[in-house]
Design a protein around this motif. Structure first.
Motif, PDB file in Angstrom:
ATOM      1  N   TRP A  19       4.255  40.509  50.830  1.00 46.47           N
ATOM      2  CA  TRP A  19       3.755  40.672  49.466  1.00 46.47           C
ATOM      3  C   TRP A  19       4.841  40.474  48.427  1.00 46.47           C
ATOM      4  N   SER A  20       6.076  40.839  48.723  1.00 56.86           N
ATOM      5  CA  SER A  20       7.162  40.614  47.761  1.00 56.86           C
ATOM      6  C   SER A  20       7.307  39.130  47.463  1.00 56.86           C
ATOM      7  N   GLY A  43      -6.561  39.078  48.404  1.00 58.74           N
ATOM      8  CA  GLY A  43      -6.247  39.675  49.692  1.00 58.74           C
ATOM      9  C   GLY A  43      -5.275  40.842  49.646  1.00 58.74           C
ATOM     10  N   ILE A  44      -4.889  41.264  48.468  1.00 61.64           N
ATOM     11  CA  ILE A  44      -3.979  42.399  48.310  1.00 61.64           C
ATOM     12  C   ILE A  44      -4.728  43.504  47.575  1.00 61.64           C
ATOM     13  N   SER A  45      -4.536  44.734  48.006  1.00 59.03           N
ATOM     14  CA  SER A  45      -5.203  45.848  47.341  1.00 59.03           C
ATOM     15  C   SER A  45      -4.442  46.228  46.073  1.00 59.03           C
ATOM     16  N   LYS A  46      -5.117  46.930  45.172  1.00 61.52           N
ATOM     17  CA  LYS A  46      -4.474  47.391  43.942  1.00 61.52           C
ATOM     18  C   LYS A  46      -3.262  48.251  44.278  1.00 61.52           C
ATOM     19  N   LYS A  47      -3.436  49.136  45.256  1.00 64.19           N
ATOM     20  CA  LYS A  47      -2.365  50.058  45.638  1.00 64.19           C
ATOM     21  C   LYS A  47      -1.140  49.309  46.151  1.00 64.19           C
ATOM     22  N   VAL A  48      -1.349  48.356  47.039  1.00 63.45           N
ATOM     23  CA  VAL A  48      -0.225  47.600  47.614  1.00 63.45           C
ATOM     24  C   VAL A  48       0.445  46.747  46.543  1.00 63.45           C
ATOM     25  N   LEU A  49      -0.341  46.165  45.644  1.00 61.35           N
ATOM     26  CA  LEU A  49       0.252  45.386  44.555  1.00 61.35           C
ATOM     27  C   LEU A  49       1.116  46.282  43.670  1.00 61.35           C
ATOM     28  N   THR A  50       0.602  47.456  43.333  1.00 64.00           N
ATOM     29  CA  THR A  50       1.362  48.398  42.514  1.00 64.00           C
ATOM     30  C   THR A  50       2.660  48.798  43.203  1.00 64.00           C
ATOM     31  N   GLN A  51       2.593  49.113  44.487  1.00 63.15           N
ATOM     32  CA  GLN A  51       3.791  49.487  45.243  1.00 63.15           C
ATOM     33  C   GLN A  51       4.803  48.342  45.274  1.00 63.15           C
ATOM     34  N   THR A  52       4.305  47.140  45.484  1.00 63.09           N
ATOM     35  CA  THR A  52       5.179  45.964  45.543  1.00 63.09           C
ATOM     36  C   THR A  52       5.847  45.721  44.196  1.00 63.09           C
ATOM     37  N   LEU A  53       5.073  45.804  43.120  1.00 70.94           N
ATOM     38  CA  LEU A  53       5.635  45.606  41.777  1.00 70.94           C
ATOM     39  C   LEU A  53       6.689  46.663  41.466  1.00 70.94           C
ATOM     40  N   ARG A  54       6.432  47.904  41.834  1.00 73.35           N
ATOM     41  CA  ARG A  54       7.408  48.980  41.594  1.00 73.35           C
ATOM     42  C   ARG A  54       8.696  48.731  42.376  1.00 73.35           C
ATOM     43  N   ARG A  55       8.557  48.311  43.615  1.00 66.64           N
ATOM     44  CA  ARG A  55       9.737  48.033  44.445  1.00 66.64           C
ATOM     45  C   ARG A  55      10.542  46.866  43.856  1.00 66.64           C
ATOM     46  N   LEU A  56       9.852  45.819  43.433  1.00 68.90           N
ATOM     47  CA  LEU A  56      10.536  44.671  42.831  1.00 68.90           C
ATOM     48  C   LEU A  56      11.170  45.042  41.488  1.00 68.90           C
ATOM     49  N   LEU A  61      14.146  42.685  40.091  1.00 71.00           N
ATOM     50  CA  LEU A  61      13.563  41.340  40.184  1.00 71.00           C
ATOM     51  C   LEU A  61      12.389  41.132  39.230  1.00 71.00           C
ATOM     52  N   VAL A  62      11.737  42.225  38.859  1.00 70.65           N
ATOM     53  CA  VAL A  62      10.560  42.155  37.988  1.00 70.65           C
ATOM     54  C   VAL A  62      10.750  43.122  36.823  1.00 70.65           C
ATOM     55  N   ARG A  63      10.265  42.705  35.667  1.00 74.63           N
ATOM     56  CA  ARG A  63      10.297  43.540  34.457  1.00 74.63           C
ATOM     57  C   ARG A  63       8.861  43.883  34.092  1.00 74.63           C
ATOM     58  N   ARG A  64       8.637  45.152  33.764  1.00 77.74           N
ATOM     59  CA  ARG A  64       7.321  45.626  33.334  1.00 77.74           C
ATOM     60  C   ARG A  64       7.386  45.881  31.837  1.00 77.74           C
ATOM     61  N   ARG A  65       6.388  45.357  31.121  1.00 76.68           N
ATOM     62  CA  ARG A  65       6.320  45.561  29.674  1.00 76.68           C
ATOM     63  C   ARG A  65       4.970  46.166  29.343  1.00 76.68           C
ATOM     64  N   ALA A  66       5.001  47.344  28.712  1.00 78.30           N
ATOM     65  CA  ALA A  66       3.759  48.002  28.315  1.00 78.30           C
ATOM     66  C   ALA A  66       3.098  47.202  27.197  1.00 78.30           C
ATOM     67  N   ILE A  67       1.774  47.116  27.269  1.00 79.40           N
ATOM     68  CA  ILE A  67       1.004  46.391  26.253  1.00 79.40           C
ATOM     69  C   ILE A  67       0.079  47.375  25.565  1.00 79.40           C
ATOM     70  N   ARG A  68       0.190  47.425  24.257  1.00 75.45           N
ATOM     71  CA  ARG A  68      -0.698  48.300  23.488  1.00 75.45           C
ATOM     72  C   ARG A  68      -1.976  47.539  23.204  1.00 75.45           C
ATOM     73  N   SER A  69      -2.971  47.862  23.976  1.00 73.74           N
ATOM     74  CA  SER A  69      -4.270  47.209  23.822  1.00 73.74           C
ATOM     75  C   SER A  69      -5.334  48.209  24.246  1.00 73.74           C
ATOM     76  N   ALA A  70      -6.558  47.804  24.136  1.00 76.51           N
ATOM     77  CA  ALA A  70      -7.653  48.672  24.578  1.00 76.51           C
ATOM     78  C   ALA A  70      -8.331  47.987  25.754  1.00 76.51           C
ATOM     79  N   PRO A  71      -8.224  48.484  26.940  1.00 77.01           N
ATOM     80  CA  PRO A  71      -7.410  49.626  27.364  1.00 77.01           C
ATOM     81  C   PRO A  71      -5.943  49.228  27.461  1.00 77.01           C
TER      82      PRO A  71
END
Length: 111
Positions: A19-20, A43-56, A61-71
Motif C-alpha cells: 500500500w505504501s 481495493g484498499i479499506s478506509k482504515k488501511v489507507l489512513t494508516q498508510t498515509l499516517r505512516r508515510l 514522504l507525504v504532507r497532509r493539509r487541512a481543508i476548511r470546507s463543508a465537511p
C-alpha cells in the motif's frame, strides 16, 4: 547494508509494503483528498489507507493539509522526499507489470 540495525532496512520496510508503494504512485499526479485516493486506488479499506498515509506522513514522504470546507477534510501530497521515490516506484511498477504473468505461473506451480 540491510543488517538488523541498518537505517536502510527500516526505510526499505516502509516502502516495501504494497500500500505504501501504491499510495506514492497515486500521489505522483498531485494532491488528493482521502476519498479521491480511495477511488483511485481501489481495493484498499478506509482504515488501511489512513494508516498508510499516517505512516508515510510520519516518515516525511507525504504532507497532509487541512481543508476548511463543508465537511472539513484534508488533502495529501508528496513531499520533495516522497517525490524522489516516484522514479524507483515507477521502475518497480513497470517490472511488476512486465513479469506479472511469469510470477503468476510460478505461483501456480507450473514449470
Amino acid at each position: 547494508m540491510f543488517l538488523a540495525d541498518c537505517p536502510a532496512r527500516t526505510t526499505l520496510d516502509l516502502v516495501a509494503g504494497t500500500w505504501s508503494v501504491v499510495v506514492v504512485f497515486a500521489l505522483r499526479e498531485g494532491p488528493m483528498r482521502h476519498a479521491e485516493l480511495l477511488e483511485r486506488i481501489g481495493g484498499i479499506s478506509k482504515k488501511v489507507l489512513t494508516q498508510t498515509l499516517r505512516r508515510l506522513e510520519g516518515s516525511g514522504l507525504v504532507r497532509r493539509r487541512a481543508i476548511r470546507s463543508a465537511p472539513p477534510g484534508a488533502e495529501y501530497a508528496l513531499t520533495s522526499l516522497g517525490e524522489s521515490l516516484v522514479e524507483p516506484v515507477t521502475v518497480l511498477a513497470r517490472w511488476a507489470e512486465q513479469h506479472a504473468e511469469q510470477v503468476a505461473t510460478a505461483r501456480d506451480g507450473a514449470p
